[in-house]
Design a protein around this motif. Structure first.
Motif, PDB file in Angstrom:
ATOM      1  N   ASP A  23       1.055  -1.081  -0.227  1.00  0.00           N
ATOM      2  CA  ASP A  23      -0.245   0.184   0.121  1.00  0.00           C
ATOM      3  C   ASP A  23       0.742   1.015  -0.014  1.00  0.00           C
ATOM      4  OD1 ASP A  23      -1.764  -1.863   0.373  1.00  0.00           O
ATOM      5  OD2 ASP A  23      -2.714  -1.168   1.993  1.00  0.00           O
ATOM      6  N   GLU A  24       1.975   1.325   0.594  1.00  0.00           N
ATOM      7  CA  GLU A  24       3.080   2.106   1.189  1.00  0.00           C
ATOM      8  C   GLU A  24       3.710   2.823  -0.568  1.00  0.00           C
ATOM      9  OE1 GLU A  24       6.584   3.428   3.525  1.00  0.00           O
ATOM     10  OE2 GLU A  24       4.805   2.582   4.314  1.00  0.00           O
ATOM     11  N   TYR A  25       3.871   1.843  -1.427  1.00  0.00           N
ATOM     12  CA  TYR A  25       4.577   1.820  -2.291  1.00  0.00           C
ATOM     13  C   TYR A  25       4.043   1.565  -4.097  1.00  0.00           C
ATOM     14  CZ  TYR A  25       8.208   2.310   0.676  1.00  0.00           C
ATOM     15  OH  TYR A  25       9.446   2.199   2.219  1.00  0.00           O
ATOM     16  N   THR A  26       2.865   1.669  -3.554  1.00  0.00           N
ATOM     17  CA  THR A  26       1.510   1.962  -4.578  1.00  0.00           C
ATOM     18  C   THR A  26       2.115   0.311  -5.382  1.00  0.00           C
ATOM     19  OG1 THR A  26       1.330   3.874  -4.202  1.00  0.00           O
ATOM     20  CG2 THR A  26      -0.049   2.610  -5.816  1.00  0.00           C
ATOM     21  N   VAL A  27       2.321  -0.861  -5.009  1.00  0.00           N
ATOM     22  CA  VAL A  27       2.519  -1.866  -5.752  1.00  0.00           C
ATOM     23  C   VAL A  27       1.324  -3.162  -5.334  1.00  0.00           C
ATOM     24  CG1 VAL A  27       4.812  -0.914  -6.772  1.00  0.00           C
ATOM     25  CG2 VAL A  27       4.429  -2.064  -4.591  1.00  0.00           C
ATOM     26  N   THR A  28       1.759  -4.231  -5.689  1.00  0.00           N
ATOM     27  CA  THR A  28       1.282  -5.440  -5.101  1.00  0.00           C
ATOM     28  C   THR A  28       1.660  -6.009  -4.358  1.00  0.00           C
ATOM     29  OG1 THR A  28       2.017  -6.944  -6.674  1.00  0.00           O
ATOM     30  CG2 THR A  28      -0.699  -5.805  -7.286  1.00  0.00           C
ATOM     31  N   ARG A  29       1.467  -6.558  -3.089  1.00  0.00           N
ATOM     32  CA  ARG A  29       1.804  -7.279  -2.650  1.00  0.00           C
ATOM     33  C   ARG A  29       2.680  -9.247  -2.802  1.00  0.00           C
ATOM     34  NH1 ARG A  29       1.548 -12.837   0.025  1.00  0.00           N
ATOM     35  NH2 ARG A  29       2.092 -12.542   2.395  1.00  0.00           N
ATOM     36  N   GLN A  30       2.813  -9.359  -4.375  1.00  0.00           N
ATOM     37  CA  GLN A  30       3.322 -10.203  -4.815  1.00  0.00           C
ATOM     38  C   GLN A  30       5.156  -9.621  -5.316  1.00  0.00           C
ATOM     39  OE1 GLN A  30       1.007  -9.667  -5.460  1.00  0.00           O
ATOM     40  NE2 GLN A  30      -0.588 -11.761  -5.670  1.00  0.00           N
ATOM     41  N   ILE A  31       4.632  -8.289  -5.687  1.00  0.00           N
ATOM     42  CA  ILE A  31       5.852  -7.425  -5.334  1.00  0.00           C
ATOM     43  C   ILE A  31       6.683  -6.856  -4.466  1.00  0.00           C
ATOM     44  CG2 ILE A  31       6.825  -4.959  -6.057  1.00  0.00           C
ATOM     45  CD1 ILE A  31       4.542  -4.894  -8.769  1.00  0.00           C
ATOM     46  N   ILE A  32       5.932  -6.937  -3.193  1.00  0.00           N
ATOM     47  CA  ILE A  32       6.797  -6.761  -2.715  1.00  0.00           C
ATOM     48  C   ILE A  32       7.500  -8.670  -1.509  1.00  0.00           C
ATOM     49  CG2 ILE A  32       6.785  -6.355   0.509  1.00  0.00           C
ATOM     50  CD1 ILE A  32       5.921  -3.885  -0.754  1.00  0.00           C
ATOM     51  N   VAL A  33       6.860  -9.484  -2.070  1.00  0.00           N
ATOM     52  CA  VAL A  33       7.878 -10.180  -1.554  1.00  0.00           C
ATOM     53  C   VAL A  33       8.651 -10.392  -2.918  1.00  0.00           C
ATOM     54  CG1 VAL A  33       6.847 -12.968  -1.970  1.00  0.00           C
ATOM     55  CG2 VAL A  33       5.998 -11.251  -1.133  1.00  0.00           C
ATOM     56  N   ALA A  34       8.765 -10.212  -3.648  1.00  0.00           N
ATOM     57  CA  ALA A  34       9.686 -10.275  -4.712  1.00  0.00           C
ATOM     58  C   ALA A  34      10.639  -9.632  -4.191  1.00  0.00           C
ATOM     59  CB  ALA A  34       9.032 -10.433  -6.092  1.00  0.00           C
ATOM     60  N   ASP A  35      10.434  -8.117  -4.052  1.00  0.00           N
ATOM     61  CA  ASP A  35      11.640  -7.153  -3.655  1.00  0.00           C
ATOM     62  C   ASP A  35      12.422  -7.982  -2.102  1.00  0.00           C
ATOM     63  OD1 ASP A  35      10.928  -5.631  -5.443  1.00  0.00           O
ATOM     64  OD2 ASP A  35       9.812  -3.724  -4.175  1.00  0.00           O
ATOM     65  N   ILE A  36      11.467  -8.625  -1.390  1.00  0.00           N
ATOM     66  CA  ILE A  36      11.927  -9.012  -0.274  1.00  0.00           C
ATOM     67  C   ILE A  36      13.211  -9.823  -0.293  1.00  0.00           C
ATOM     68  CG2 ILE A  36      11.371 -10.793   2.500  1.00  0.00           C
ATOM     69  CD1 ILE A  36      10.909  -7.707   2.580  1.00  0.00           C
ATOM     70  N   ALA A  37      12.797 -11.018  -1.816  1.00  0.00           N
ATOM     71  CA  ALA A  37      13.515 -12.033  -2.066  1.00  0.00           C
ATOM     72  C   ALA A  37      14.840 -11.501  -3.084  1.00  0.00           C
ATOM     73  CB  ALA A  37      12.787 -12.959  -2.676  1.00  0.00           C
ATOM     74  N   LEU A  38      14.526 -10.505  -2.893  1.00  0.00           N
ATOM     75  CA  LEU A  38      15.664  -9.491  -3.382  1.00  0.00           C
ATOM     76  C   LEU A  38      16.980  -9.245  -2.871  1.00  0.00           C
ATOM     77  CD1 LEU A  38      14.537  -8.530  -6.785  1.00  0.00           C
ATOM     78  CD2 LEU A  38      16.631 -10.355  -6.757  1.00  0.00           C
ATOM     79  N   LEU A  39      16.110  -8.308  -1.802  1.00  0.00           N
ATOM     80  CA  LEU A  39      17.275  -8.001  -1.028  1.00  0.00           C
ATOM     81  C   LEU A  39      17.738  -9.754   0.148  1.00  0.00           C
ATOM     82  CD1 LEU A  39      14.303  -5.465   0.255  1.00  0.00           C
ATOM     83  CD2 LEU A  39      16.674  -4.559  -0.486  1.00  0.00           C
ATOM     84  N   ARG A  40      17.405 -10.233   0.403  1.00  0.00           N
ATOM     85  CA  ARG A  40      17.559 -11.727   0.872  1.00  0.00           C
ATOM     86  C   ARG A  40      18.552 -11.805   0.248  1.00  0.00           C
ATOM     87  NH1 ARG A  40      11.800 -13.761   2.531  1.00  0.00           N
ATOM     88  NH2 ARG A  40      11.798 -13.326   4.928  1.00  0.00           N
ATOM     89  N   ALA A  41      18.415 -12.342  -0.517  1.00  0.00           N
ATOM     90  CA  ALA A  41      19.254 -12.672  -1.589  1.00  0.00           C
ATOM     91  C   ALA A  41      20.596 -11.721  -2.298  1.00  0.00           C
ATOM     92  CB  ALA A  41      19.256 -12.836  -3.165  1.00  0.00           C
ATOM     93  N   ALA A  42      20.377 -10.796  -1.658  1.00  0.00           N
ATOM     94  CA  ALA A  42      21.981  -9.353  -1.687  1.00  0.00           C
ATOM     95  C   ALA A  42      22.385  -9.554  -0.433  1.00  0.00           C
ATOM     96  CB  ALA A  42      20.728  -8.109  -2.229  1.00  0.00           C
ATOM     97  N   GLY A  43      22.311 -10.391   0.767  1.00  0.00           N
ATOM     98  CA  GLY A  43      22.425 -10.689   1.806  1.00  0.00           C
ATOM     99  C   GLY A  43      21.873  -9.539   3.402  1.00  0.00           C
ATOM    100  N   HIS A  44      20.924  -9.133   3.229  1.00  0.00           N
ATOM    101  CA  HIS A  44      20.501  -8.772   3.687  1.00  0.00           C
ATOM    102  C   HIS A  44      19.866  -9.727   4.635  1.00  0.00           C
ATOM    103  CE1 HIS A  44      21.114  -4.391   2.446  1.00  0.00           C
ATOM    104  NE2 HIS A  44      20.533  -4.695   1.549  1.00  0.00           N
ATOM    105  N   ARG A  45      19.470  -9.813   6.380  1.00  0.00           N
ATOM    106  CA  ARG A  45      19.136 -11.019   6.953  1.00  0.00           C
ATOM    107  C   ARG A  45      17.130 -10.551   7.220  1.00  0.00           C
ATOM    108  NH1 ARG A  45      22.970 -13.425  10.971  1.00  0.00           N
ATOM    109  NH2 ARG A  45      21.301 -13.522  11.868  1.00  0.00           N
ATOM    110  N   ILE A  46      16.591 -10.165   6.549  1.00  0.00           N
ATOM    111  CA  ILE A  46      15.494  -9.624   6.577  1.00  0.00           C
ATOM    112  C   ILE A  46      14.279 -11.146   6.585  1.00  0.00           C
ATOM    113  CG2 ILE A  46      13.476  -9.265   5.348  1.00  0.00           C
ATOM    114  CD1 ILE A  46      15.043  -7.544   3.391  1.00  0.00           C
ATOM    115  N   THR A  47      13.712 -10.976   8.257  1.00  0.00           N
ATOM    116  CA  THR A  47      12.648 -12.271   8.086  1.00  0.00           C
ATOM    117  C   THR A  47      11.428 -11.989   7.739  1.00  0.00           C
ATOM    118  OG1 THR A  47      14.823 -13.055   9.681  1.00  0.00           O
ATOM    119  CG2 THR A  47      12.858 -14.073  10.169  1.00  0.00           C
ATOM    120  N   ALA A  48      10.382 -13.110   8.082  1.00  0.00           N
ATOM    121  CA  ALA A  48       9.522 -12.754   8.449  1.00  0.00           C
ATOM    122  C   ALA A  48       8.857 -13.712   9.076  1.00  0.00           C
ATOM    123  CB  ALA A  48       8.976 -13.483   6.736  1.00  0.00           C
TER     124      ALA A  48
END
Length: 171
Positions: A28-53
């Motif tokens: 909602d904040e970035y005016t995209v779908t939830r699926q795009i956020i999930v993909a963004d999180i996956a890319l951030l994790r792949a880049a080494g950021h320790r994001i936990t669900a």
């Protein structure tokens, strides 16, 4: 805002937040779908950021100060709140749950329960979703990794869990 800018903004948002942020909220904040956020999180994790669900959304992992301890407990679903309260009321944090499944081996899930409020939110979410706790796969036996500031804090938690009659062992 392109994808790279959005991911940088999401990372900053997670850094600043003291509570988990849901994918829906970020979408909602970035005016995209939830699926795009999930993909963004996956890319951030792949880049080494320790994001936990966790059950309430995403958190950015930070170094845990103090000691990490494991405690084994056994109880039914009705004692989950008491178990969490025993940990957080005595100064600990429930970081995860681990079960030893006969087919799959070690299964774990991040929890990050740091307060009664978060414990209550976890219980509410289990009721809303109808999801069963992992511990029910192993007749109630499970292990938690807990963060404590010192051995005295851990000893208080062990006593509280023992008083509840759910402690199997702690170390």
């Amino acid at each position: 805002m392109n994808g790279q800018e959005r991911r940088a903004a999401i990372l900053e948002r997670l850094r600043e937040s003291e509570a988990p942020i849901s994918a829906k909220c970020l979408a909602d904040e970035y005016t995209v779908t939830r699926q795009i956020i999930v993909a963004d999180i996956a890319l951030l994790r792949a880049a080494g950021h320790r994001i936990t669900a966790v059950n309430r959304g995403y958190i950015l992992e930070t170094a845990v100060s103090g000691l990490l301890k494991h405690v084994a407990v056994k109880h039914d679903a009705g004692a989950i709140a008491d178990e969490f309260y025993a940990v957080v009321d005595h100064g600990g944090q429930v970081l995860d749950v681990i079960v030893e499944h006969p087919l799959y081996g070690c299964l774990s899930a991040n929890m990050h329960i740091t307060s009664r409020y978060e414990a209550d939110q976890f219980i509410l979410r289990t009721k809303e979703t109808g999801a069963l706790p992992l511990s029910l796969l192993t007749e109630g036996v499970h292990i938690h990794t807990i963060a404590v500031k010192d051995e005295d804090t851990f000893d208080r938690i062990i006593r509280a869990l023992s008083d509840l009659g759910i402690l199997v062992e702690g170390n």
